[in-house]
Scaffold this motif. Structure first.
Motif, mmCIF file in Angstrom:
data_model
loop_
_atom_site.group_PDB
_atom_site.id
_atom_site.type_symbol
_atom_site.label_atom_id
_atom_site.label_comp_id
_atom_site.label_asym_id
_atom_site.label_seq_id
_atom_site.Cartn_x
_atom_site.Cartn_y
_atom_site.Cartn_z
ATOM 1 N N ASN A 129 0.818 -1.209 0.000
ATOM 2 C CA ASN A 129 0.000 0.000 0.000
ATOM 3 C C ASN A 129 0.853 1.260 0.000
ATOM 4 O O ASN A 129 0.489 2.260 -0.615
ATOM 5 C CB ASN A 129 -0.968 -0.013 1.186
ATOM 6 C CG ASN A 129 -2.063 -1.035 0.999
ATOM 7 O OD1 ASN A 129 -2.499 -1.300 -0.115
ATOM 8 N ND2 ASN A 129 -2.509 -1.635 2.083
ATOM 9 N N ALA A 130 2.007 1.220 0.666
ATOM 10 C CA ALA A 130 2.886 2.391 0.721
ATOM 11 C C ALA A 130 3.582 2.640 -0.613
ATOM 12 O O ALA A 130 3.861 3.793 -0.959
ATOM 13 C CB ALA A 130 3.932 2.212 1.819
ATOM 14 N N THR A 131 3.865 1.568 -1.353
ATOM 15 C CA THR A 131 4.612 1.726 -2.602
ATOM 16 C C THR A 131 3.724 1.842 -3.833
ATOM 17 O O THR A 131 4.181 2.300 -4.879
ATOM 18 C CB THR A 131 5.588 0.543 -2.811
ATOM 19 O OG1 THR A 131 4.845 -0.685 -2.827
ATOM 20 C CG2 THR A 131 6.637 0.507 -1.720
ATOM 21 N N ARG A 132 2.459 1.453 -3.711
ATOM 22 C CA ARG A 132 1.555 1.452 -4.872
ATOM 23 C C ARG A 132 1.485 2.829 -5.520
ATOM 24 O O ARG A 132 1.218 3.828 -4.863
ATOM 25 C CB ARG A 132 0.161 0.996 -4.446
ATOM 26 C CG ARG A 132 -0.807 0.857 -5.617
ATOM 27 C CD ARG A 132 -2.117 0.194 -5.219
ATOM 28 N NE ARG A 132 -1.883 -1.208 -4.878
ATOM 29 C CZ ARG A 132 -1.948 -1.706 -3.639
ATOM 30 N NH1 ARG A 132 -2.267 -0.932 -2.624
ATOM 31 N NH2 ARG A 132 -1.708 -2.983 -3.420
ATOM 32 N N GLY A 133 1.770 2.859 -6.808
ATOM 33 C CA GLY A 133 1.713 4.105 -7.550
ATOM 34 C C GLY A 133 2.983 4.939 -7.438
ATOM 35 O O GLY A 133 3.093 5.980 -8.086
ATOM 36 N N ASN A 134 3.931 4.500 -6.613
ATOM 37 C CA ASN A 134 5.175 5.241 -6.418
ATOM 38 C C ASN A 134 6.360 4.584 -7.105
ATOM 39 O O ASN A 134 7.242 5.276 -7.601
ATOM 40 C CB ASN A 134 5.499 5.371 -4.924
ATOM 41 C CG ASN A 134 4.445 6.137 -4.176
ATOM 42 O OD1 ASN A 134 4.045 7.206 -4.600
ATOM 43 N ND2 ASN A 134 3.988 5.591 -3.080
ATOM 44 N N ILE A 135 6.396 3.251 -7.063
ATOM 45 C CA ILE A 135 7.480 2.506 -7.685
ATOM 46 C C ILE A 135 6.899 1.268 -8.362
ATOM 47 O O ILE A 135 5.793 0.832 -8.040
ATOM 48 C CB ILE A 135 8.580 2.077 -6.680
ATOM 49 C CG1 ILE A 135 8.044 1.080 -5.644
ATOM 50 C CG2 ILE A 135 9.206 3.283 -6.009
ATOM 51 C CD1 ILE A 135 9.107 0.464 -4.752
ATOM 52 N N LYS A 136 7.675 0.712 -9.268
ATOM 53 C CA LYS A 136 7.265 -0.515 -9.935
ATOM 54 C C LYS A 136 7.394 -1.684 -8.947
ATOM 55 O O LYS A 136 8.439 -1.888 -8.345
ATOM 56 C CB LYS A 136 8.156 -0.774 -11.151
ATOM 57 C CG LYS A 136 7.851 -2.050 -11.872
ATOM 58 C CD LYS A 136 8.838 -2.259 -13.009
ATOM 59 C CE LYS A 136 8.652 -3.648 -13.595
ATOM 60 N NZ LYS A 136 9.718 -3.945 -14.559
ATOM 61 N N VAL A 137 6.284 -2.408 -8.760
ATOM 62 C CA VAL A 137 6.285 -3.616 -7.929
ATOM 63 C C VAL A 137 5.698 -4.734 -8.761
ATOM 64 O O VAL A 137 4.516 -4.717 -9.114
ATOM 65 C CB VAL A 137 5.470 -3.429 -6.619
ATOM 66 C CG1 VAL A 137 5.461 -4.720 -5.815
ATOM 67 C CG2 VAL A 137 6.038 -2.283 -5.784
ATOM 68 N N GLY A 138 6.525 -5.723 -9.083
ATOM 69 C CA GLY A 138 6.084 -6.892 -9.824
ATOM 70 C C GLY A 138 5.730 -8.001 -8.863
ATOM 71 O O GLY A 138 6.268 -8.104 -7.771
ATOM 72 N N LEU A 139 4.793 -8.838 -9.273
ATOM 73 C CA LEU A 139 4.311 -9.932 -8.432
ATOM 74 C C LEU A 139 4.242 -11.197 -9.289
ATOM 75 O O LEU A 139 3.604 -11.205 -10.337
ATOM 76 C CB LEU A 139 2.924 -9.565 -7.898
ATOM 77 C CG LEU A 139 2.261 -10.476 -6.897
ATOM 78 C CD1 LEU A 139 3.089 -10.615 -5.629
ATOM 79 C CD2 LEU A 139 0.877 -9.931 -6.536
#
Length: 142
Positions: A129-139
């Motif tokens: 939730n803290a990183t969403r929209g701020n950095i690329k997070v792949g899953l």
């Protein structure tokens, strides 16, 4: 997107001295580590670094979020693992940025279920939730 208020239950406190080439410690003394830039960034690589600490925190937090959603859905995730890979590099604007890849493994669970649980955990996890929209997070799931 407006910042959502939260009901804070715990606050972690850590203090750094010397930045990326120093030490960082928590106020309770449970964490006290030397930090050094990795060799890939011109450092000695002799201590840990902020990206490793971030990867450790994100993977542990995501694993807990996975447990929360699995319990809600009554799915056994015994033996599951979450590996976080945190990359750092130039952002093209003179600064630096991060990107994260989360790899989730849930033995004994089919790929569709594992994917659904991982995506649900990604909505619950505070790091996500803290990183969403701020950095690329792949899953990814394995």
């Amino acid at each position: 997107m407006p910042i959502q208020p939260i009901d804070v239950k715990y606050t972690a406190v850590a203090t750094a001295e010397g930045g990326r080439d120093g030490r960082v410690a928590t106020d309770d003394g449970r964490l006290d580590v030397v930090v050094n830039p990795p060799k890939e960034l011109g450092g000695s690589g002799s201590g840990t670094n902020p990206e490793q600490l971030f990867a450790a925190g994100f993977s542990a937090c995501f694993q807990s979020a996975l447990g929360v959603v699995a319990r809600r859905q009554k799915v056994d995730i015994t033996g599951s693992r979450v590996t976080a890979r945190v990359g750092i590099g130039g952002n093209g604007s003179g600064g630096f940025g991060l990107e994260v890849e989360l790899a989730v493994s849930i033995p004994g669970t089919d790929e569709a279920t594992a994917k659904q649980l991982a995506e649900a955990a990604h909505e619950v996890c505070p790091y996500s939730n803290a990183t969403r929209g701020n950095i690329k997070v792949g899953l990814s799931v394995a």
